[in-house]
Scaffold this active site. Sequence first.
Site, short mmCIF file in Angstrom:
data_model
loop_
_atom_site.label_atom_id
_atom_site.label_comp_id
_atom_site.label_asym_id
_atom_site.label_seq_id
_atom_site.Cartn_x
_atom_site.Cartn_y
_atom_site.Cartn_z
CE1 TYR A 49 -3.06 -3.02 0.47
CE2 TYR A 49 -3.57 -2.26 2.68
CZ TYR A 49 -3.76 -3.16 1.65
OH TYR A 49 -4.66 -4.18 1.80
CG HIS A 107 -0.90 -8.46 0.32
ND1 HIS A 107 -0.56 -7.13 0.41
CD2 HIS A 107 -2.21 -8.45 -0.01
CE1 HIS A 107 -1.62 -6.38 0.16
NE2 HIS A 107 -2.63 -7.16 -0.11
P1 NAP Z 1 -14.60 -1.44 1.75
O1 NAP Z 1 -14.13 -1.12 3.11
O2 NAP Z 1 -15.60 -2.52 1.55
O3 NAP Z 1 -15.22 -0.17 1.03
C1 NAP Z 1 -14.58 1.05 1.00
C2 NAP Z 1 -15.46 2.00 0.18
O4 NAP Z 1 -16.69 2.23 0.84
C3 NAP Z 1 -14.81 3.32 -0.03
O5 NAP Z 1 -15.14 3.74 -1.34
C4 NAP Z 1 -15.47 4.23 1.01
O6 NAP Z 1 -15.54 5.55 0.50
C5 NAP Z 1 -16.85 3.63 1.12
N1 NAP Z 1 -17.44 3.71 2.47
C6 NAP Z 1 -16.85 3.29 3.63
N2 NAP Z 1 -17.71 3.40 4.65
C7 NAP Z 1 -18.85 3.92 4.14
C8 NAP Z 1 -20.10 4.25 4.73
N3 NAP Z 1 -20.34 4.07 6.02
N4 NAP Z 1 -21.06 4.76 3.92
C9 NAP Z 1 -20.83 4.94 2.59
N5 NAP Z 1 -19.66 4.64 1.99
C10 NAP Z 1 -18.68 4.12 2.76
O7 NAP Z 1 -13.37 -1.81 0.76
P2 NAP Z 1 -11.78 -1.91 0.87
O8 NAP Z 1 -11.17 -0.61 1.17
O9 NAP Z 1 -11.34 -2.61 -0.36
O10 NAP Z 1 -11.52 -2.91 2.08
C11 NAP Z 1 -11.23 -2.47 3.39
C12 NAP Z 1 -9.80 -2.78 3.78
O11 NAP Z 1 -9.49 -4.16 3.54
C13 NAP Z 1 -8.74 -2.06 2.95
O12 NAP Z 1 -8.61 -0.69 3.27
C14 NAP Z 1 -7.52 -2.89 3.22
O13 NAP Z 1 -6.97 -2.55 4.49
C15 NAP Z 1 -8.11 -4.28 3.22
N6 NAP Z 1 -7.99 -4.94 1.88
C16 NAP Z 1 -7.18 -6.04 1.79
C17 NAP Z 1 -7.03 -6.70 0.60
C18 NAP Z 1 -6.15 -7.90 0.53
O14 NAP Z 1 -5.82 -8.34 -0.57
N7 NAP Z 1 -5.74 -8.45 1.65
C19 NAP Z 1 -7.71 -6.26 -0.56
C20 NAP Z 1 -8.53 -5.13 -0.44
C21 NAP Z 1 -8.67 -4.49 0.78
P3 NAP Z 1 -14.82 6.80 1.22
O15 NAP Z 1 -13.39 6.45 1.48
O16 NAP Z 1 -14.96 7.88 0.16
O17 NAP Z 1 -15.60 7.08 2.43
#
Ligand code: NAP
Length: 283
Positions: A49, A107
Amino acid sequence: MEKTTTLNNGVEMPLVGYGVFQVNPGETERCVSDALSVGYRAIDTAQAYYNEEGVGNAWKKSGISRDELFLTTKVWISNYEGKKAAESIDLSLRKLQTDYIDLLLLHQNFGDCYNAYRAMEDALKAGKVRAIGVSNFYFDRFTDIADAMDIKPAINQIEAHVFCPQKKMQKVASKYGTKLTAWGPLAEGRNGIFTHPLLSEIGTRYGKTAAQIALRYLTQQDIIIIPKSTHKERMIQNLDTLDFELSDNEMAEISRLDMGHPLIVNFFDGEARMGLQQILKRF
Ligand code: NAP
């Protein structure tokens, strides 16, 4: 209601953490500072990241003691081979400005996973890490590594949300005492999750949003969540999800949204997987 869960080596991990994937390095310190200020005590980052420094800076400035904070990072596949695995762990420690990582994950499930996992085992034995695990490991890859290695994965971090709650993976993982962390717990906004009729309707019963219901559905199954938002009010909303309990009936209704496959990453399609492997190796 419980705010933490116990991993298979006795380490306590917060059920709700803050994820920083796709938070650009310049914004990470501000976002993590906001997250810490509203009460998050677990942060999920990764070598890939490019924002571990921002996480470390935000923590250092917060005044929060190290033992109150749960830091997760992940070894990237270009560091899986040879001595690079161990060296990359030391570099993560320096970037995070800490002398131990609470949870360290592989990862991705490609490349020399066994070499990198052994480096994580060594780091655990050396006190540089409190728990180790994997990410994006599906059934055969997960079982292979969990069977082969001395220290069983404490966590498998995979895509999980109301549209794919990973019921089968929950069962497979539980044989090793491995817990799931849901990445993309809000399905990255797909399938109209934030205005979903069923989730919104259930939400009105508890004074919660559809997003909060979607998150509670996971933690109520003892799945750890790490939602990401750059907006403080959404960070607050996502953290404020442990003070109510969905009924068995509501859990069953939400379970019917399960599409039986991930929405964001498709590891089961051989061609897609090979393409992804090439892209990921370029990092
Ligand atoms: P997520 O948390 O499912 O969704 C994030 C999205 O939802 C962003 O666009 C955010 O927008 C929006 N959002 C968040 N809370 C909200 C709410 N209460 N109401 C409306 N919109 C909302 O997706 P993700 O970021 O992919 O996953 C979360 C974490 O998982 C990552 O940050 C990372 O640490 C981890 N991850 C790991 C892997 C892996 O391969 N291990 C892959 C992907 C992610 P805004 O930011 O504009 O609010």
